[in-house]
Design an enzyme around this catalytic site. Structure first.
Site, PDB file in Angstrom:
ATOM      1  N   GLU A 110      -8.586 -12.479  -1.565  1.00  0.00           N
ATOM      2  CA  GLU A 110      -8.201 -12.117  -2.674  1.00  0.00           C
ATOM      3  C   GLU A 110      -7.331 -13.072  -3.500  1.00  0.00           C
ATOM      4  O   GLU A 110      -7.366 -13.305  -4.621  1.00  0.00           O
ATOM      5  CB  GLU A 110      -7.729 -10.524  -2.636  1.00  0.00           C
ATOM      6  CG  GLU A 110      -8.596  -9.725  -2.365  1.00  0.00           C
ATOM      7  CD  GLU A 110      -8.099  -8.420  -2.250  1.00  0.00           C
ATOM      8  OE1 GLU A 110      -7.005  -7.830  -2.560  1.00  0.00           O
ATOM      9  OE2 GLU A 110      -8.984  -7.548  -1.979  1.00  0.00           O
ATOM     10  N   THR A 152      -5.296   6.466  -3.328  1.00  0.00           N
ATOM     11  CA  THR A 152      -6.309   5.915  -4.417  1.00  0.00           C
ATOM     12  C   THR A 152      -6.323   7.004  -5.494  1.00  0.00           C
ATOM     13  O   THR A 152      -6.318   6.769  -6.817  1.00  0.00           O
ATOM     14  CB  THR A 152      -7.694   5.818  -3.785  1.00  0.00           C
ATOM     15  OG1 THR A 152      -7.393   4.941  -2.811  1.00  0.00           O
ATOM     16  CG2 THR A 152      -8.572   5.101  -4.771  1.00  0.00           C
ATOM     17  N   ARG A 203       0.943  -1.197  -0.004  1.00  0.00           N
ATOM     18  CA  ARG A 203       0.020   0.138  -0.142  1.00  0.00           C
ATOM     19  C   ARG A 203       0.674   1.235  -0.058  1.00  0.00           C
ATOM     20  O   ARG A 203       0.519   2.282  -0.707  1.00  0.00           O
ATOM     21  CB  ARG A 203      -1.071   0.110   1.153  1.00  0.00           C
ATOM     22  CG  ARG A 203      -1.850  -1.295   1.451  1.00  0.00           C
ATOM     23  CD  ARG A 203      -3.048  -1.125   0.283  1.00  0.00           C
ATOM     24  NE  ARG A 203      -3.622   0.280   0.047  1.00  0.00           N
ATOM     25  CZ  ARG A 203      -4.776   0.411  -0.607  1.00  0.00           C
ATOM     26  NH1 ARG A 203      -5.458  -0.671  -1.254  1.00  0.00           N
ATOM     27  NH2 ARG A 203      -5.458   1.563  -0.466  1.00  0.00           N
ATOM     28  N   HIS A 210      -3.984  -2.144  -8.073  1.00  0.00           N
ATOM     29  CA  HIS A 210      -4.721  -2.456  -6.732  1.00  0.00           C
ATOM     30  C   HIS A 210      -3.765  -3.295  -5.749  1.00  0.00           C
ATOM     31  O   HIS A 210      -2.911  -4.159  -6.065  1.00  0.00           O
ATOM     32  CB  HIS A 210      -5.726  -3.704  -7.089  1.00  0.00           C
ATOM     33  CG  HIS A 210      -6.327  -4.369  -5.842  1.00  0.00           C
ATOM     34  ND1 HIS A 210      -7.164  -3.894  -5.041  1.00  0.00           N
ATOM     35  CD2 HIS A 210      -5.949  -5.503  -5.597  1.00  0.00           C
ATOM     36  CE1 HIS A 210      -7.680  -4.637  -4.086  1.00  0.00           C
ATOM     37  NE2 HIS A 210      -6.746  -5.865  -4.218  1.00  0.00           N
ATOM     38  N   ARG A 214       1.493   5.130  -7.916  1.00  0.00           N
ATOM     39  CA  ARG A 214       0.306   5.807  -8.556  1.00  0.00           C
ATOM     40  C   ARG A 214       0.532   7.185  -8.989  1.00  0.00           C
ATOM     41  O   ARG A 214      -0.018   7.688  -9.899  1.00  0.00           O
ATOM     42  CB  ARG A 214      -0.892   5.847  -7.535  1.00  0.00           C
ATOM     43  CG  ARG A 214      -1.695   4.412  -7.379  1.00  0.00           C
ATOM     44  CD  ARG A 214      -2.717   4.529  -6.435  1.00  0.00           C
ATOM     45  NE  ARG A 214      -3.509   3.173  -6.837  1.00  0.00           N
ATOM     46  CZ  ARG A 214      -4.395   2.844  -5.982  1.00  0.00           C
ATOM     47  NH1 ARG A 214      -4.079   3.253  -4.395  1.00  0.00           N
ATOM     48  NH2 ARG A 214      -5.408   1.810  -5.914  1.00  0.00           N
ATOM     49  N   ASN A 231      -6.005   4.164 -12.006  1.00  0.00           N
ATOM     50  CA  ASN A 231      -5.039   4.415 -11.050  1.00  0.00           C
ATOM     51  C   ASN A 231      -3.898   3.202 -10.896  1.00  0.00           C
ATOM     52  O   ASN A 231      -3.315   3.058  -9.652  1.00  0.00           O
ATOM     53  CB  ASN A 231      -5.794   4.662  -9.572  1.00  0.00           C
ATOM     54  CG  ASN A 231      -6.306   3.631  -9.066  1.00  0.00           C
ATOM     55  OD1 ASN A 231      -6.576   2.401  -9.602  1.00  0.00           O
ATOM     56  ND2 ASN A 231      -7.118   3.884  -7.970  1.00  0.00           N
TER      57      ASN A 231
HETATM   58  P1  RTP Z   1      -7.706  -0.670  -4.871  1.00  0.00           P
HETATM   59  O1  RTP Z   1      -8.890  -1.471  -4.049  1.00  0.00           O
HETATM   60  O2  RTP Z   1      -7.874  -0.864  -6.381  1.00  0.00           O
HETATM   61  O3  RTP Z   1      -6.229  -1.011  -4.688  1.00  0.00           O
HETATM   62  O4  RTP Z   1      -8.071   0.897  -4.571  1.00  0.00           O
HETATM   63  P2  RTP Z   1      -7.963   1.410  -3.167  1.00  0.00           P
HETATM   64  O5  RTP Z   1      -7.971   0.486  -1.931  1.00  0.00           O
HETATM   65  O6  RTP Z   1      -7.103   2.678  -3.022  1.00  0.00           O
HETATM   66  O7  RTP Z   1      -9.375   2.186  -3.172  1.00  0.00           O
HETATM   67  P3  RTP Z   1     -10.688   1.460  -2.706  1.00  0.00           P
HETATM   68  O8  RTP Z   1     -11.468   2.453  -1.797  1.00  0.00           O
HETATM   69  O9  RTP Z   1     -10.724   0.171  -2.526  1.00  0.00           O
HETATM   70  O10 RTP Z   1     -11.855   1.947  -4.166  1.00  0.00           O
HETATM   71  C1  RTP Z   1     -11.448   0.657  -5.200  1.00  0.00           C
HETATM   72  C2  RTP Z   1     -11.364   1.575  -6.333  1.00  0.00           C
HETATM   73  O11 RTP Z   1     -12.379   2.155  -6.714  1.00  0.00           O
HETATM   74  C3  RTP Z   1     -12.178   3.443  -7.413  1.00  0.00           C
HETATM   75  N1  RTP Z   1     -12.795   4.529  -6.693  1.00  0.00           N
HETATM   76  N2  RTP Z   1     -13.384   5.727  -7.049  1.00  0.00           N
HETATM   77  N3  RTP Z   1     -14.620   8.017  -7.310  1.00  0.00           N
HETATM   78  C4  RTP Z   1     -14.461   7.746  -6.311  1.00  0.00           C
HETATM   79  O12 RTP Z   1     -14.766   8.315  -5.161  1.00  0.00           O
HETATM   80  C5  RTP Z   1     -13.493   6.480  -6.320  1.00  0.00           C
HETATM   81  N4  RTP Z   1     -13.285   5.805  -4.900  1.00  0.00           N
HETATM   82  C6  RTP Z   1     -12.663   4.714  -5.278  1.00  0.00           C
HETATM   83  C7  RTP Z   1     -10.590   3.582  -7.520  1.00  0.00           C
HETATM   84  O13 RTP Z   1     -10.212   3.319  -8.869  1.00  0.00           O
HETATM   85  C8  RTP Z   1     -10.352   2.570  -6.471  1.00  0.00           C
HETATM   86  O14 RTP Z   1      -8.904   2.231  -6.793  1.00  0.00           O
HETATM   87 MG    MG Z   2      -9.489  -1.126  -1.939  1.00  0.00          MG
END
Ligand code: RTP
Ligand code: MG
Length: 141
Positions: free
Chosen positions: A128, A93, A87, A117, A104, A114
């Site tokens: 996962e 994100t 992370r 994951h 990123r 982005n």
């Molecule tokens: P990931 O699961 O892909 O590693 O990303 P993450 O933990 O940093 O973020 P997460 O909250 O788990 O969200 C999964 C993916 O959804 C998209 N997202 N879009 N528009 C928005 O507010 C929003 N929030 C999240 C992002 O592509 C994120 O990687």
């Molecule tokens: Mg996530």
């Protein structure tokens, strides 16, 4: 710190940019080992199941559309504190908020596209990894 495993995905934007090797280099330089890997083109059903924790969120449809837009590179990474370490390597994100030098910040275009994951907890990582590598052969070394 304990030896952990985490699930990493190099998303369609980064695969299309031809930076799989550059991202693998970051894992390796941080002491994370690739212990399983495969390239897949997810179906909408698979992407929706993988991100099912987000299914009520407004961005879910866009997330599934993006994750199915091209092949992804999926890997299990192993190392000390692997979940948090990955992370940290990934950055925030939203790439506009990601710290300089993170994956990123360097390779991602937007909060949707982005680049990577990473599992957000050890328990999530186990689920996962089992999703992508059921009964996997792990090559610890
Ligand atoms: P990931 O699961 O892909 O590693 O990303 P993450 O933990 O940093 O973020 P997460 O909250 O788990 O969200 C999964 C993916 O959804 C998209 N997202 N879009 N528009 C928005 O507010 C929003 N929030 C999240 C992002 O592509 C994120 O990687
Ligand atoms: Mg996530």
């Amino acid at each position: 710190m304990a030896i952990e495993r985490t699930l990493s995905i190099i998303k369609p934007d980064a695969v299309a940019k031809n930076v799989i090797g550059k991202i693998y280099q970051r894992f390796e330089e941080a002491g994370l080992k690739v212990v399983a890997a495969k390239m897949v083109h997810l179906s909408a059903t698979e992407a929706g199941e993988f991100y099912s924790a987000h299914k009520e969120r407004g961005f879910f449809k866009d997330l599934v559309a993006f994750m199915t837009s091209g092949p992804v590179m999926v890997q299990a990474l192993e190392g000390e504190g692997a979940v948090l370490k990955n992370r940290d390597l990934m950055g925030a994100t939203d790439p506009k908020k990601a710290a300089p030098g993170t994956i990123r910040a360097d390779f991602a275009e937007s909060i949707d596209a982005n680049a990577v994951h990473g599992s957000d907890a050890v328990e999530a990582a186990a689920v996962e990894i089992a999703f992508f590598f059921p009964g996997m052969n792990v090559y610890s070394r």
